[in-house]
Design an enzyme around this catalytic site. Structure first.
Site, short mmCIF file in Angstrom:
data_model
loop_
_atom_site.label_atom_id
_atom_site.label_comp_id
_atom_site.label_asym_id
_atom_site.label_seq_id
_atom_site.Cartn_x
_atom_site.Cartn_y
_atom_site.Cartn_z
N CYS A 1 37.83 44.89 34.63
CA CYS A 1 38.74 45.61 35.53
C CYS A 1 39.62 44.57 36.25
O CYS A 1 39.14 43.50 36.62
CB CYS A 1 37.94 46.44 36.53
SG CYS A 1 36.91 47.68 35.70
N CYS B 1 22.31 46.58 47.15
CA CYS B 1 23.26 46.70 46.05
C CYS B 1 22.75 45.82 44.91
O CYS B 1 22.63 44.61 45.05
CB CYS B 1 24.63 46.23 46.56
SG CYS B 1 25.89 46.23 45.30
N GLU C 1 23.77 38.32 41.36
CA GLU C 1 23.77 38.46 42.81
C GLU C 1 23.34 39.88 43.20
O GLU C 1 23.60 40.84 42.47
CB GLU C 1 25.16 38.17 43.36
CG GLU C 1 25.53 36.72 43.17
CD GLU C 1 26.95 36.40 43.59
OE1 GLU C 1 27.17 35.28 44.06
OE2 GLU C 1 27.83 37.26 43.44
N CYS D 1 38.56 43.12 39.84
CA CYS D 1 37.14 42.80 40.10
C CYS D 1 36.81 41.36 39.72
O CYS D 1 37.12 40.90 38.62
CB CYS D 1 36.24 43.76 39.32
SG CYS D 1 34.49 43.47 39.63
N CYS E 1 32.24 44.55 47.89
CA CYS E 1 32.47 45.10 46.55
C CYS E 1 33.47 44.27 45.77
O CYS E 1 34.53 43.93 46.29
CB CYS E 1 33.06 46.50 46.63
SG CYS E 1 32.06 47.66 47.48
N CYS F 1 30.13 41.07 33.19
CA CYS F 1 30.51 42.46 32.88
C CYS F 1 31.56 42.44 31.78
O CYS F 1 32.39 41.55 31.71
CB CYS F 1 31.08 43.12 34.14
SG CYS F 1 31.41 44.89 33.93
N1 SAH Z 1 30.79 48.88 37.08
C1 SAH Z 1 30.50 49.83 38.10
C2 SAH Z 1 29.76 49.26 39.30
C3 SAH Z 1 30.21 47.95 39.88
S1 SAH Z 1 31.58 47.91 40.94
C4 SAH Z 1 31.76 50.56 38.52
O1 SAH Z 1 32.82 50.21 38.03
O2 SAH Z 1 31.68 51.52 39.28
C5 SAH Z 1 31.18 48.82 42.37
C6 SAH Z 1 32.41 49.33 43.11
O3 SAH Z 1 33.17 48.24 43.68
C7 SAH Z 1 33.35 50.04 42.18
O4 SAH Z 1 33.85 51.23 42.72
C8 SAH Z 1 34.44 49.03 42.00
O5 SAH Z 1 35.61 49.61 41.55
C9 SAH Z 1 34.53 48.42 43.37
N2 SAH Z 1 35.25 47.15 43.40
C10 SAH Z 1 35.39 46.25 42.40
N3 SAH Z 1 36.16 45.20 42.79
C11 SAH Z 1 36.52 45.45 44.06
C12 SAH Z 1 37.29 44.71 45.03
N4 SAH Z 1 37.82 43.53 44.74
N5 SAH Z 1 37.45 45.27 46.25
C13 SAH Z 1 36.86 46.45 46.56
N6 SAH Z 1 36.11 47.17 45.71
C14 SAH Z 1 35.94 46.68 44.47
#
Ligand code: SAH
Length: 352
Positions: A115, A104, A91, A118, A338, A111
């Site tokens: 995390c 974006c 996406e 996420c 995000c 991935c």
């Molecule tokens: N892997 C990279 C880029 C992808 S995530 C990273 O970790 O930075 C991009 C941003 O979105 C990151 O700061 C991540 O922590 C945030 N993010 C992930 N899940 C989220 C959620 N459920 N709500 C808000 N931000 C989120």
């Protein structure tokens, strides 16, 4: 076997031209043509030499991934589902900002980082994206924009904050950045591109020597080791204490800084005390803090704090002399915000 054109940097194309006894300006011409003209105004004719046309036809492959569906939200955010040649899907999101846009981009299918907040991580890791698949997302979105919203089609910023950990796919992301900022290519300013990482140290160690001059952002989310471990499992392998000194070496020039993203999770990392600790840790650094209110998704275990809380935390950060912003949430109704990217939600969210 043809070479994928959208995987080549200008330097690669110059080398290819040289091997076929073509002058370097042919490569610049071809780069310029494909990135600035053909992709946007498909009917214009070019005037490549006979030999350049042979190279173009016989040696280069111009195929791009396809937009297979999309969802537009009321705030004009658009989420694109992009299908790759092998059928995998990623996406990418177009986010409006006044009359301009941020794109974006995804860097991997799924991935590996897992995390805990996420949605993408829940999908598991499938594979890295190739450079042409990263650039392909950009080009397809640029075309869509030109056709559907011709009055405001300018893309201003690119963020590597879609699916995947960009530094885990360093080579492809690096080359995509080179193409994005090349003046004969997509011509974006380096400071308009941000690569966001969960703290993948092997990539950060290569950055200074190898990456073009683009911005770096770290997903910080907590300065307390045990808490950061539970949010970002990678922290156990590459703890903050090891990452921060490497990260601080990256910004070039007076005006550059590291962006620290802080995901705010209700009753988990939103205490004033924790934000004071963050302020003390970063106060003498060239840092910019971006507070991100948590975006929930189906089955998520955290909650989003209220706006009052977030703005109180912003005040605390600013009291340390650190600039801070709150990321406005866009596209959440279509799960395009995000951390909400996971193509398995396709049926619920996409229009067909
Ligand atoms: N892997 C990279 C880029 C992808 S995530 C990273 O970790 O930075 C991009 C941003 O979105 C990151 O700061 C991540 O922590 C945030 N993010 C992930 N899940 C989220 C959620 N459920 N709500 C808000 N931000 C989120």
């Amino acid at each position: 076997m043809k070479m994928p054109f959208y995987a080549l940097s200008l330097e690669d194309l110059v080398n290819l031209a040289k091997a076929h006894k073509l002058p370097p300006q042919t490569s610049r011409h071809m780069f310029n043509w494909y990135y600035k003209k053909k992709n946007i105004f498909p009917c214009v004719l070019h005037n490549f030499s006979f030999e350049a046309q042979r190279v173009e036809k016989e040696l280069l492959d111009f195929s791009l991934p396809a937009i297979s569906s999309l969802a537009e939200s009321e705030d004009r955010t658009v989420k694109f589902l992009i299908t790759l040649a092998d059928g995998e899907r990623v996406e990418a999101v177009l986010i409006p900002f006044q009359k301009k846009y941020t794109v974006c981009l995804s860097s991997q299918v799924g991935c590996l980082m897992k995390c805990s907040f996420c949605f993408t991580g829940e999908q598991g890791f499938k594979r890295h994206l190739k450079t042409e698949e990263i650039i392909g997302q950009f080009i397809q979105i640029q075309r869509w924009l030109k056709e559907k919203r011709p009055d405001d089609h300018k893309i201003l910023n690119v963020v590597f904050m879609g699916q995947g950990e960009p530094l885990h796919n360093f080579d492809a992301v690096k080359k995509a950045c080179e193409i994005l900022i090349c003046q004969w290519g997509l011509s974006l300013a380096g400071h308009k591109i941000t690569v966001s990482t969960a703290g993948y140290l092997p990539g950060l160690l290569r950055w200074k020597q190898e990456m073009p001059d683009v911005n770096v952002a770290l997903s910080l989310h907590s300065v307390i080791p045990e808490k950061r471990d539970s949010l970002i499992p990678l922290n156990r392998k590459y703890p903050l204490a090891e990452i921060l000194p490497v990260l601080e070496q990256i910004p070039q020039g007076e005006k550059r800084f590291v962006t620290y993203e802080y995901l705010v999770l209700k009753d988990f990392n939103d205490s004033e005390d924790e934000i004071h600790q963050l302020g003390s840790l970063l106060k003498d650094k060239k840092a910019f803090i971006n507070l991100i209110p948590f975006n929930p998704y189906p089955g998520s275990r955290y909650q989003r704090p209220g706006d009052d809380r977030i703005f109180r935390l912003k005040e605390i950060i600013e009291s340390y002399g650190l600039p801070a912003t709150v990321r406005t949430t866009k596209g959440h109704k279509i799960l395009a915000a995000c951390g909400q990217l996971n193509h398995q939600t396709e049926k619920e969210v996409y229009l067909t």
